[in-house]
Design a protein around this motif. Structure first.
Motif, short mmCIF file in Angstrom:
data_model
loop_
_atom_site.label_atom_id
_atom_site.label_comp_id
_atom_site.label_asym_id
_atom_site.label_seq_id
_atom_site.Cartn_x
_atom_site.Cartn_y
_atom_site.Cartn_z
N TYR A 98 -61.78 35.24 19.02
CA TYR A 98 -61.96 36.68 18.80
C TYR A 98 -61.64 36.98 17.35
N ASN A 99 -62.46 37.80 16.73
CA ASN A 99 -62.13 38.13 15.34
C ASN A 99 -62.40 39.58 14.98
N GLY A 100 -62.17 40.46 15.94
CA GLY A 100 -62.28 41.88 15.64
C GLY A 100 -61.11 42.30 14.75
N LYS A 101 -61.21 43.49 14.22
CA LYS A 101 -60.17 43.98 13.31
C LYS A 101 -58.81 44.08 14.02
N TYR A 102 -58.88 44.38 15.33
CA TYR A 102 -57.62 44.57 16.05
C TYR A 102 -56.78 43.30 16.11
N ILE A 146 -54.49 32.56 20.73
CA ILE A 146 -54.69 31.64 19.61
C ILE A 146 -55.40 32.35 18.46
N SER A 147 -56.27 33.29 18.79
CA SER A 147 -56.93 34.07 17.74
C SER A 147 -55.88 34.80 16.91
N VAL A 148 -54.87 35.34 17.60
CA VAL A 148 -53.79 36.05 16.89
C VAL A 148 -52.96 35.05 16.08
N VAL A 149 -52.71 33.89 16.67
CA VAL A 149 -51.94 32.86 15.97
C VAL A 149 -52.64 32.47 14.67
N THR A 175 -54.53 43.37 13.22
CA THR A 175 -53.56 44.45 13.44
C THR A 175 -52.43 43.98 14.35
N ILE A 176 -52.82 43.29 15.42
CA ILE A 176 -51.82 42.78 16.34
C ILE A 176 -50.96 41.73 15.64
N ALA A 177 -51.60 40.87 14.87
CA ALA A 177 -50.87 39.82 14.16
C ALA A 177 -49.80 40.43 13.25
N ILE A 225 -49.40 44.59 23.85
CA ILE A 225 -49.90 45.45 22.76
C ILE A 225 -51.30 45.96 23.10
N ILE A 226 -52.13 45.06 23.61
CA ILE A 226 -53.49 45.48 23.93
C ILE A 226 -53.50 46.53 25.03
#
Length: 566
Positions: A201-205, A182-185, A208-210, A258-259
RNA sequence: GCGUCUGUAGCUCAGUUGGAUAGAGCAUUAGCUUCCGAAGCUAAAGGUCAGAAGUUCGAAUCUUCUCAGGCGCUCCA
């Protein structure tokens, strides 16, 4: 050598008039006669405490017993024993001949690898699980200790000839994974939104994944944006997504892939860590395995239904409360899948080792009791709990929280201090000990940094070797009479005992400590004694070559470079 | 509160499974370069092994209690 002395004492005891009763009580036990290395040169090379032990049975002063034993042994004139002394309470100290002490040099030089003598008599099939960090982000420094310790255990166990299967257990289902997805969404929808029930989660990655998934999912998400903006709890948001985005599960799997492939495996590569297998938690559900295990638990009357959830009766084993196996919403807990996972391991392996963070310690008895309850032999499982490591830079503690995204990745630490330092510092302390990892120390290029100091000893020896003709190598113990040489010989003679203890008890720090001590002793020797003088003393060269070999093989066990030049 | 790990020199830690006078590094102080790599060496100083009781020939190590700190005690993983 200590085994030889042990035998000598044993045969000597036959000649002392012991009563039958005493003999049966004492000599029958294998380790009754103890012979150990002394800690101080003034006490000789080996000592035995046998006289103190016997005094209880003989009701005689230990010192007189010791003297009696000494007399009997001296009378027989063993050629390797130079002298025997009896000291205070009743220690019997053995001084061995220089030649016996020095023979270790040629033995080491001739050996292919100094660890060759450590093969186990009964090699086992061992399952070793470590790291197993949730695939919710790149590995960070907090994972480093378990990772390095785990891979070091693997090296040590393989040194013993065990068949070691290493595994990364991937928690690819569950709430945390949904939070991640959901963080990616949210990032895909450009929606910044705090939930009242969970932190995302709100790291830079995450962004990037999004961006990698943008083309595939953006169009499908935009129509949902209006409704989603109104959801202010994570659970309602997730529920809406699961109903209205039919490719949610696919998206979730893509995120995990991806991770794993673009972050975690890359990090592991840098440290030469390769797992035999990556075990997906979802596999346990796919083939109904977990449900079979749950049935078994139910059959043993170890579970019950309450408030819509299935509970394991852990209070029966002293737990504070019973624990949920299946949640009211039908979802399995980590506990349930973990029981299933371990039951698979138990069927296939002789021994199971888990390297876990010490924050899991309260969970261990629960898991073992569940497995025991359904009939497994849990003595095959050993769980190594690792205490936390704190990172320090310039005297300041560096915080590392995954969720905030402010953590230091393992990769950035490797980039900064190098894999040699990582491989060394994470295993240089007992795992039960909290570890303060000082980046400044790891970066320093002097005695402050033990890795550097050991490697420097290795390189210094290499330099000497490069200056002489090694074909003329010769060894004569009579050439090594300096006290520093004798000290080095004593140290070399103790490597087998030290390493054996380290390997049998799985304590790598005992080996790193030894390597440091050996380096220290060498540097002191080098600083005070000329090896290449007007004439080259090839016995001294042999001595340092043996030292170099121990350093090299020791460092290599931990995958640390032994540089020839630095 | 319960569970668990830890407590050793000013700091960071060893301590070969119960042995002899408890050891290193850093920091402090004082020395050592015509000479194999000074990225080093040689010294000095620094201790109630958290505290108390017990076990025994002998305890930093084993037992019990007390004190202090970390971690855990989710229908998280």
């Amino acid at each position: 050598m200590n085994i030889k002395i042990k035998k000598i004492i044993e045969s000597c005891l036959q000649e002392i008039d012991l009563e039958d009763e005493v003999i049966s009580k004492t000599l029958s036990s294998v380790d009754f006669v103890e012979v150990q290395k002394t800690t101080s040169e003034s006490h000789g090379d080996y000592y035995s405490n046998i006289a103190m032990k016997l005094s209880k049975f003989l009701r005689k002063n230990p010192e007189t017993i010791a003297k009696q034993i000494k007399a009997i042994i001296l009378e027989k004139k063993y050629e390797q024993i130079k002298n025997i002394e009896v000291k205070k309470p009743g220690f019997i100290n053995f001084f061995i001949e220089n030649s016996a002490r020095a023979s270790i040099v040629t033995k080491i030089i001739k050996s292919k690898n100094i660890f060759d003598g450590f093969k186990s008599m009964n090699p086992k099939k061992i399952h070793l699980e470590f790291v197993s960090a949730n695939p919710t982000g790149p590995l960070h420094v907090g994972h480093g200790r378990g990772l390095i310790y785990g891979k070091t255990l693997c090296s040590i166990l393989r040194t013993q000839g065990h068949d070691v299967h290493t595994e990364y257990y991937v928690n690819n289902i569950g709430k945390q994974i949904d939070i991640l997805s959901i963080s990616v969404v949210l990032s895909l929808m450009n929606l910044k939104k705090p939930f009242n029930d969970v932190d995302i989660y709100n790291g830079k990655y995450i962004s990037t994944i999004a961006s990698k998934l943008k083309i595939k999912y953006e169009d499908k998400l935009i129509p949902l944006k209006n409704d989603l903006t109104k959801k202010d709890s994570f659970s309602s948001f997730l529920e809406y997504i699961m109903v209205n985005l039919d490719s949610y599960l696919e998206l979730r799997n893509s995120v995990i892939d991806i991770i794993i492939y673009e972050y975690i495996k890359i990090d592991l590569d840098e440290l030469d860590v390769v797992f035999s297998n990556w075990f997906l938690e979802s596999e346990l559900i796919k083939n109904n395995f977990v449900y079979n295990i749950l049935d078994k638990i139910k059959d043993k009357d170890l579970s019950y239904l309450k408030d819509g959830a299935i509970w394991f009766k852990s209070t029966k084993y002293g737990d504070d409360k019973d624990r949920v196996l299946v949640r009211a919403n039908g979802a399995l807990t980590y506990f349930a899948t973990d029981i299933a996972y371990h039951s698979i391991k138990l069927k296939k392996y002789d021994q199971i080792i888990n390297v876990w963070g010490s924050d899991h310690h309260g969970y261990v008895p629960r898991l073992l009791n569940a497995l025991k309850g359904i009939g497994y032999d849990t003595t095959k499982i050993s769980i190594h709990l690792i205490q936390f490591a704190n990172l320090y830079r310039d005297g300041e503690k560096i915080s590392m929280s995954t969720r905030s995204g402010e953590f230091i990745t393992l990769k950035s630490l490797i980039d900064e201090i190098g894999s040699d330092a990582i491989n060394f510092f994470y295993i240089d302390k007992k795992i039960e000990q909290h570890l303060d990892f000082d980046i400044n120390t790891a970066l320093s290029k002097d005695k402050d940094n033990p890795v550097y100091y050991i490697q420097y000893a290795h390189a210094r020896i290499e330099k000497i070797k490069s200056k002489i003709d090694l074909n003329k190598l010769d060894f004569d113990n009579a050439q090594l009479l300096e006290s520093k040489e004798q000290a080095l010989l004593r140290l070399l003679n103790s490597y087998e005992d030290t390493f054996r203890m380290a390997i049998n008890t799985l304590q790598p720090q005992m080996i790193t400590n030894y390597l440091y001590k050996l380096s220290q002793s060498f540097h002191s020797y080098y600083g005070n004694i000329k090896i290449i003088d007007d004439e080259i003393n090839y016995s001294r060269v042999s001595l340092i070559i043996a030292i170099q070999k121990v350093l090299k093989d020791g460092l290599n066990l931990f995958n640390i470079n032994a540089p020839e030049d630095m």
